[in-house]
Design a protein around this motif. Sequence first.
Motif, PDB file in Angstrom:
ATOM      1  N   GLU A  74       0.809  -1.224   0.000  1.00 51.08           N
ATOM      2  CA  GLU A  74       0.000   0.000   0.000  1.00 51.08           C
ATOM      3  C   GLU A  74       0.837   1.267   0.000  1.00 51.08           C
ATOM      4  OE1 GLU A  74      -3.091   0.102  -0.447  1.00 51.08           O
ATOM      5  OE2 GLU A  74      -3.752  -1.952  -0.032  1.00 51.08           O
ATOM      6  N   ARG A  75       2.103   1.160   0.416  1.00 49.45           N
ATOM      7  CA  ARG A  75       2.966   2.340   0.491  1.00 49.45           C
ATOM      8  C   ARG A  75       4.281   2.020  -0.217  1.00 49.45           C
ATOM      9  NH1 ARG A  75       1.578   6.270   3.920  1.00 49.45           N
ATOM     10  NH2 ARG A  75       3.725   6.876   4.408  1.00 49.45           N
ATOM     11  N   ILE A  76       4.563   2.779  -1.295  1.00 52.99           N
ATOM     12  CA  ILE A  76       5.720   2.514  -2.149  1.00 52.99           C
ATOM     13  C   ILE A  76       6.634   3.729  -2.180  1.00 52.99           C
ATOM     14  CG2 ILE A  76       6.469   1.951  -4.509  1.00 52.99           C
ATOM     15  CD1 ILE A  76       3.624   0.784  -4.944  1.00 52.99           C
ATOM     16  N   ILE A  77       7.935   3.466  -2.162  1.00 53.79           N
ATOM     17  CA  ILE A  77       8.944   4.502  -2.398  1.00 53.79           C
ATOM     18  C   ILE A  77       9.815   4.032  -3.563  1.00 53.79           C
ATOM     19  CG2 ILE A  77      11.015   5.647  -1.502  1.00 53.79           C
ATOM     20  CD1 ILE A  77       9.751   5.686   1.231  1.00 53.79           C
ATOM     21  N   THR A  78      10.050   4.908  -4.534  1.00 50.29           N
ATOM     22  CA  THR A  78      10.928   4.589  -5.662  1.00 50.29           C
ATOM     23  C   THR A  78      12.175   5.462  -5.593  1.00 50.29           C
ATOM     24  OG1 THR A  78       9.663   6.143  -7.037  1.00 50.29           O
ATOM     25  CG2 THR A  78       9.097   3.810  -7.210  1.00 50.29           C
ATOM     26  N   LEU A  79      13.319   4.839  -5.864  1.00 46.76           N
ATOM     27  CA  LEU A  79      14.590   5.564  -5.771  1.00 46.76           C
ATOM     28  C   LEU A  79      15.209   5.872  -7.131  1.00 46.76           C
ATOM     29  CD1 LEU A  79      16.251   3.742  -2.735  1.00 46.76           C
ATOM     30  CD2 LEU A  79      14.825   5.799  -2.752  1.00 46.76           C
ATOM     31  N   ALA A  80      14.544   5.506  -8.213  1.00 46.38           N
ATOM     32  CA  ALA A  80      15.078   5.768  -9.553  1.00 46.38           C
ATOM     33  C   ALA A  80      13.968   6.273 -10.462  1.00 46.38           C
ATOM     34  CB  ALA A  80      15.708   4.501 -10.128  1.00 46.38           C
ATOM     35  N   PRO A  81      14.288   7.180 -11.386  1.00 39.63           N
ATOM     36  CA  PRO A  81      13.267   7.753 -12.264  1.00 39.63           C
ATOM     37  C   PRO A  81      12.475   6.715 -13.055  1.00 39.63           C
ATOM     38  CG  PRO A  81      15.296   9.012 -12.410  1.00 39.63           C
ATOM     39  CD  PRO A  81      15.615   7.791 -11.609  1.00 39.63           C
TER      40      PRO A  81
ATOM     41  N   SER B 147      20.155  -0.258  -9.938  1.00 40.93           N
ATOM     42  CA  SER B 147      21.536  -0.585  -9.550  1.00 40.93           C
ATOM     43  C   SER B 147      22.383   0.632  -9.195  1.00 40.93           C
ATOM     44  CB  SER B 147      22.219  -1.358 -10.683  1.00 40.93           C
ATOM     45  OG  SER B 147      22.173  -0.635 -11.901  1.00 40.93           O
ATOM     46  N   VAL B 148      21.937   1.835  -9.553  1.00 41.99           N
ATOM     47  CA  VAL B 148      22.704   3.041  -9.211  1.00 41.99           C
ATOM     48  C   VAL B 148      22.729   3.251  -7.697  1.00 41.99           C
ATOM     49  CG1 VAL B 148      22.879   5.538  -9.551  1.00 41.99           C
ATOM     50  CG2 VAL B 148      22.104   4.072 -11.429  1.00 41.99           C
ATOM     51  N   THR B 149      21.679   2.841  -7.014  1.00 40.00           N
ATOM     52  CA  THR B 149      21.649   2.967  -5.560  1.00 40.00           C
ATOM     53  C   THR B 149      22.597   1.943  -4.935  1.00 40.00           C
ATOM     54  OG1 THR B 149      19.344   3.718  -5.596  1.00 40.00           O
ATOM     55  CG2 THR B 149      20.187   2.854  -3.506  1.00 40.00           C
ATOM     56  N   PRO B 150      23.510   2.375  -4.068  1.00 38.27           N
ATOM     57  CA  PRO B 150      24.489   1.446  -3.479  1.00 38.27           C
ATOM     58  C   PRO B 150      23.808   0.292  -2.739  1.00 38.27           C
ATOM     59  CG  PRO B 150      25.095   3.726  -3.020  1.00 38.27           C
ATOM     60  CD  PRO B 150      23.712   3.761  -3.606  1.00 38.27           C
ATOM     61  N   ILE B 151      24.346  -0.895  -2.909  1.00 34.53           N
ATOM     62  CA  ILE B 151      23.802  -2.068  -2.241  1.00 34.53           C
ATOM     63  C   ILE B 151      23.828  -1.882  -0.725  1.00 34.53           C
ATOM     64  CG2 ILE B 151      26.048  -3.215  -2.304  1.00 34.53           C
ATOM     65  CD1 ILE B 151      22.606  -4.929  -2.454  1.00 34.53           C
ATOM     66  N   GLU B 152      24.813  -1.129  -0.227  1.00 34.13           N
ATOM     67  CA  GLU B 152      24.906  -0.872   1.215  1.00 34.13           C
ATOM     68  C   GLU B 152      23.662  -0.160   1.742  1.00 34.13           C
ATOM     69  OE1 GLU B 152      28.833  -1.487  -0.534  1.00 34.13           O
ATOM     70  OE2 GLU B 152      27.242  -0.023  -0.989  1.00 34.13           O
ATOM     71  N   SER B 153      23.122   0.751   0.926  1.00 35.80           N
ATOM     72  CA  SER B 153      21.913   1.465   1.343  1.00 35.80           C
ATOM     73  C   SER B 153      20.722   0.512   1.429  1.00 35.80           C
ATOM     74  CB  SER B 153      21.598   2.598   0.356  1.00 35.80           C
ATOM     75  OG  SER B 153      22.619   3.581   0.371  1.00 35.80           O
ATOM     76  N   LEU B 154      20.627  -0.377   0.466  1.00 35.12           N
ATOM     77  CA  LEU B 154      19.522  -1.325   0.462  1.00 35.12           C
ATOM     78  C   LEU B 154      19.654  -2.330   1.609  1.00 35.12           C
ATOM     79  CD1 LEU B 154      19.161  -2.017  -3.369  1.00 35.12           C
ATOM     80  CD2 LEU B 154      18.052  -0.261  -1.976  1.00 35.12           C
ATOM     81  N   GLU B 155      20.870  -2.771   1.869  1.00 34.22           N
ATOM     82  CA  GLU B 155      21.084  -3.697   2.985  1.00 34.22           C
ATOM     83  C   GLU B 155      20.769  -3.040   4.317  1.00 34.22           C
ATOM     84  OE1 GLU B 155      25.099  -4.889   2.310  1.00 34.22           O
ATOM     85  OE2 GLU B 155      24.539  -6.543   0.974  1.00 34.22           O
ATOM     86  N   ARG B 156      21.074  -1.742   4.428  1.00 38.93           N
ATOM     87  CA  ARG B 156      20.758  -1.015   5.653  1.00 38.93           C
ATOM     88  C   ARG B 156      19.244  -0.933   5.843  1.00 38.93           C
ATOM     89  NH1 ARG B 156      21.359  -0.482  10.711  1.00 38.93           N
ATOM     90  NH2 ARG B 156      21.040   1.630  11.563  1.00 38.93           N
ATOM     91  N   LEU B 157      18.510  -0.706   4.763  1.00 36.39           N
ATOM     92  CA  LEU B 157      17.050  -0.674   4.856  1.00 36.39           C
ATOM     93  C   LEU B 157      16.516  -2.028   5.314  1.00 36.39           C
ATOM     94  CD1 LEU B 157      16.078   1.343   1.644  1.00 36.39           C
ATOM     95  CD2 LEU B 157      15.792   2.077   4.015  1.00 36.39           C
ATOM     96  N   THR B 158      17.104  -3.092   4.788  1.00 39.52           N
ATOM     97  CA  THR B 158      16.681  -4.440   5.189  1.00 39.52           C
ATOM     98  C   THR B 158      16.919  -4.654   6.681  1.00 39.52           C
ATOM     99  OG1 THR B 158      17.161  -5.326   2.987  1.00 39.52           O
ATOM    100  CG2 THR B 158      17.014  -6.909   4.791  1.00 39.52           C
ATOM    101  N   GLU B 159      18.066  -4.221   7.160  1.00 35.43           N
ATOM    102  CA  GLU B 159      18.386  -4.348   8.584  1.00 35.43           C
ATOM    103  C   GLU B 159      17.375  -3.617   9.448  1.00 35.43           C
ATOM    104  OE1 GLU B 159      22.284  -2.786   8.921  1.00 35.43           O
ATOM    105  OE2 GLU B 159      23.267  -4.491   7.932  1.00 35.43           O
ATOM    106  N   LEU B 160      16.831  -2.516   8.910  1.00 35.90           N
ATOM    107  CA  LEU B 160      15.873  -1.704   9.648  1.00 35.90           C
ATOM    108  C   LEU B 160      14.427  -2.156   9.430  1.00 35.90           C
ATOM    109  CD1 LEU B 160      17.557   1.761   8.979  1.00 35.90           C
ATOM    110  CD2 LEU B 160      17.491   0.525  11.167  1.00 35.90           C
ATOM    111  N   GLY B 161      14.268  -3.285   8.754  1.00 38.13           N
ATOM    112  CA  GLY B 161      12.941  -3.858   8.583  1.00 38.13           C
ATOM    113  C   GLY B 161      12.151  -3.326   7.406  1.00 38.13           C
ATOM    114  N   ILE B 162      12.807  -2.638   6.464  1.00 34.90           N
ATOM    115  CA  ILE B 162      12.128  -2.084   5.297  1.00 34.90           C
ATOM    116  C   ILE B 162      12.358  -2.996   4.096  1.00 34.90           C
ATOM    117  CG2 ILE B 162      11.924  -0.118   3.739  1.00 34.90           C
ATOM    118  CD1 ILE B 162      11.024   0.476   6.589  1.00 34.90           C
TER     119      ILE B 162
END
Length: 307
Positions: A46-53, A110-125
């Motif tokens: 129900e709630r989406i965030i997009t990080l690329a155009p 893929s432009v978004t660093p994998i570290e950022s995505l892994e951090r989101l996963t750690e935070l439950g996102i």
Amino acid sequence: MKNIKFSLFLLILLIFAAAIPISAQEFPLNYTDELGRDITINKEVERIITLAPGMTEVIYALGLEDKLVAVSSACDYPSEALQKEDVGRIDEPNIEKIVALEPDLVIAESVTPIESLERLTELGIKNIGFKPVSINDTINMIEEIAYLTSAEEAGTELSSKMKVNYQHLRALVKGKLKNNDRKRVFYEIWSDPLYTAGQGTFIDSLIQDAGGYNIGREAEGSWPTYSLESLIAADPEVYISSAHSAPDGLTLEDLRGRELFREISAFKNNRLYLVDQNLVNRPSPRIIEGYKQFIQAIFPELKEEIN
């Protein structure tokens, strides 16, 4: 007559696709993204965030804009996306802000660093990453996003239309290549220093699909620099750039005025073209329009047939 037959074929395909019954989704949805990570979605997103155009454009094309709560600062199409909450740059998203918005799903490229995505996963996102490098990849990505966001009917309609248009355009290019060699093409990403697109990139795939040979694939790396000497030696027959390749913008008049390039075949024969960077660089439903621009640059005589 060809255009009439093609339009009828497209209409029949879309009617057929619309007639296919769409069953209600059963949760949980298990998915492995292109970064090799397993994701489980337990309920309808129900709630989406997009990080690329490109991802933002897909969400709007699927009719999910009301579920889109935020985008990265690079997301500018459609114009309504500019009114969405801004969660930072595509390559440096604001993790704290994303978490505070409590999204059900974050969609990245893929432009978004994998570290950022892994951090989101750690935070439950929950988040997914895509790495499309071709039109086929883009169509598949659209279908997968539609599946994950419970928009399969809209996704089927959109992808079906894209597939038909893509195959029609590929057939036109194939017809031209029966009696013509591939033109040597150079794509200018940035003018000073001169940057181009190398092998394995989205641009490389588009040039190949459009019937050209990307001379940038002879250099090392995905986004190599090119010296003037190397460019003259490669002697491209078609030179393609965009208005975004120079700090103050680039026009065809600017391009034609480059005296140091005058010995290159593309400049001698006025085979210089500007394309819309946002159409050819973004994996989105508009990539078909970007593909058309490359075909027109390489085979100008096909202009009437592809529009």
